[in-house]
Scaffold this active site. Sequence first.
Site, PDB file in Angstrom:
ATOM      1  N   SER A  41     -21.085 -22.160 -45.997  1.00  0.00           N
ATOM      2  CA  SER A  41     -22.358 -22.976 -45.685  1.00  0.00           C
ATOM      3  C   SER A  41     -23.588 -22.975 -46.773  1.00  0.00           C
ATOM      4  O   SER A  41     -24.585 -23.636 -46.374  1.00  0.00           O
ATOM      5  CB  SER A  41     -22.740 -23.021 -44.440  1.00  0.00           C
ATOM      6  OG  SER A  41     -22.006 -23.714 -43.442  1.00  0.00           O
ATOM      7  N   TYR A  70     -16.645 -31.346 -50.691  1.00  0.00           N
ATOM      8  CA  TYR A  70     -17.113 -30.440 -49.803  1.00  0.00           C
ATOM      9  C   TYR A  70     -16.380 -29.223 -49.606  1.00  0.00           C
ATOM     10  O   TYR A  70     -16.978 -27.777 -49.475  1.00  0.00           O
ATOM     11  CB  TYR A  70     -17.342 -31.235 -48.362  1.00  0.00           C
ATOM     12  CG  TYR A  70     -17.895 -30.204 -47.232  1.00  0.00           C
ATOM     13  CD1 TYR A  70     -19.325 -29.724 -47.183  1.00  0.00           C
ATOM     14  CD2 TYR A  70     -17.140 -29.801 -46.202  1.00  0.00           C
ATOM     15  CE1 TYR A  70     -19.914 -29.243 -46.112  1.00  0.00           C
ATOM     16  CE2 TYR A  70     -17.593 -28.928 -45.229  1.00  0.00           C
ATOM     17  CZ  TYR A  70     -18.768 -28.454 -45.238  1.00  0.00           C
ATOM     18  OH  TYR A  70     -19.331 -27.748 -44.337  1.00  0.00           O
ATOM     19  N   TYR A  83     -28.363 -22.382 -37.779  1.00  0.00           N
ATOM     20  CA  TYR A  83     -27.730 -22.956 -36.880  1.00  0.00           C
ATOM     21  C   TYR A  83     -28.294 -22.971 -35.501  1.00  0.00           C
ATOM     22  O   TYR A  83     -29.613 -22.869 -35.560  1.00  0.00           O
ATOM     23  CB  TYR A  83     -26.055 -22.933 -36.467  1.00  0.00           C
ATOM     24  CG  TYR A  83     -25.549 -22.908 -38.053  1.00  0.00           C
ATOM     25  CD1 TYR A  83     -25.415 -23.902 -38.886  1.00  0.00           C
ATOM     26  CD2 TYR A  83     -24.916 -21.619 -38.532  1.00  0.00           C
ATOM     27  CE1 TYR A  83     -24.834 -23.859 -40.033  1.00  0.00           C
ATOM     28  CE2 TYR A  83     -24.494 -21.538 -39.588  1.00  0.00           C
ATOM     29  CZ  TYR A  83     -24.290 -22.592 -40.448  1.00  0.00           C
ATOM     30  OH  TYR A  83     -23.740 -22.450 -41.872  1.00  0.00           O
ATOM     31  N   VAL A  91     -20.051 -18.790 -43.184  1.00  0.00           N
ATOM     32  CA  VAL A  91     -19.033 -18.020 -42.398  1.00  0.00           C
ATOM     33  C   VAL A  91     -18.401 -17.169 -43.335  1.00  0.00           C
ATOM     34  O   VAL A  91     -17.465 -16.355 -43.017  1.00  0.00           O
ATOM     35  CB  VAL A  91     -18.274 -18.889 -41.789  1.00  0.00           C
ATOM     36  CG1 VAL A  91     -18.933 -19.627 -40.370  1.00  0.00           C
ATOM     37  CG2 VAL A  91     -17.416 -20.145 -42.684  1.00  0.00           C
ATOM     38  N   LYS A 118     -24.708 -25.553 -48.678  1.00  0.00           N
ATOM     39  CA  LYS A 118     -25.470 -26.879 -48.432  1.00  0.00           C
ATOM     40  C   LYS A 118     -26.772 -26.881 -49.040  1.00  0.00           C
ATOM     41  O   LYS A 118     -27.371 -27.982 -48.826  1.00  0.00           O
ATOM     42  CB  LYS A 118     -25.482 -26.658 -46.839  1.00  0.00           C
ATOM     43  CG  LYS A 118     -23.957 -26.867 -46.362  1.00  0.00           C
ATOM     44  CD  LYS A 118     -24.348 -26.646 -44.596  1.00  0.00           C
ATOM     45  CE  LYS A 118     -22.723 -26.931 -44.055  1.00  0.00           C
ATOM     46  NZ  LYS A 118     -22.792 -26.157 -42.652  1.00  0.00           N
TER      47      LYS A 118
END
Length: 304
Positions: free
Chosen positions: A61, A189, A240, A258, A64
């Site tokens: 992530s 992605y 998050y 992760v 991103k």
Amino acid sequence: MNVYLEELIRDKKKETPNGKVADYIPELKNVNADNLGIYISDISGNKFFSGDFDKSFTIQSISKIMTLMLAIMDNGEEYVFSKVGMEPSGDPFNSIKKLETSTMKKPANPLINAGAIVVTSTIKGKNKKEKFQRILNFIRKISEDDTLDINYRVYCSESRTGDRNKSLGYFLKDQGIIEESVSETLDVYFKQCSIEITAKHLATIALFLAKNGKNSKDEQIIDPKTVKIVKTLMYTCGLYDESGEFAVKIGIPSKSGVGGGILCVVPDKMGIGVYGPALNRYGNSLAGISVLKELSNKLNLSVL
Ligand code: GLN
């Protein structure tokens, strides 16, 4: 400083058994759960490191924030944020529930999976190969390492099993938020998430953000306004549903993945990369957060 970091890593390594390596992407579980490392690059050119700072892991992530920068450069801020919000979601990273119920009618922010998949769909390129290559080139550029590439086993593992992300993608297409091919967008992605990096690369990218978009040669690579957007979203949404607690206790704009990485930007001061694949219940590096808490307190790094 290196002596302090050695002690810090040795001490916090004891906490790694309290975390759990991600296994929902099967290939991710093939790592040493007790790995822990840190790399710091400061604005004056000093480098400090300890532990497993040189071990490769997948960016997941953390990618991103790179695609967000590229998407804003490609399409402008207004277009990107017409498709994705700027609000913390308070939900897990892969949550689907608010996509239908929220009045916003778009993913809450670009750092949860739904928002990141939308952002990736807006990256320019004549096909998925070119889109991915542009992302890889951009990450190579800001990490100042032309050799970065993807881990094919992790990529194949996620594209075989990523049903949750596929559901998010098809739902967003149904809503008209994704306009491109969903399968191609997901392929890009999954590939961007599989790029292999180290804590040292994270520190280099973080320093680039700390310097408002300038590389180590002081060349302006991206617009400071785009960097500001990214840093603000990292502060409010980067971990998050643990973002609020992280902001209070550590106070550094950061982005987790992760794979176990955390990229931390101390504005105008330093970039920090942490690696520890044993995760807490939010999917963030458990011992990594503990290292950052101690470091932030000791060096007074909180931005507020
Ligand atoms: N590739 C992962 C996924 O989409 C990234 C998630 C993460 O790092 N939190 O599930």
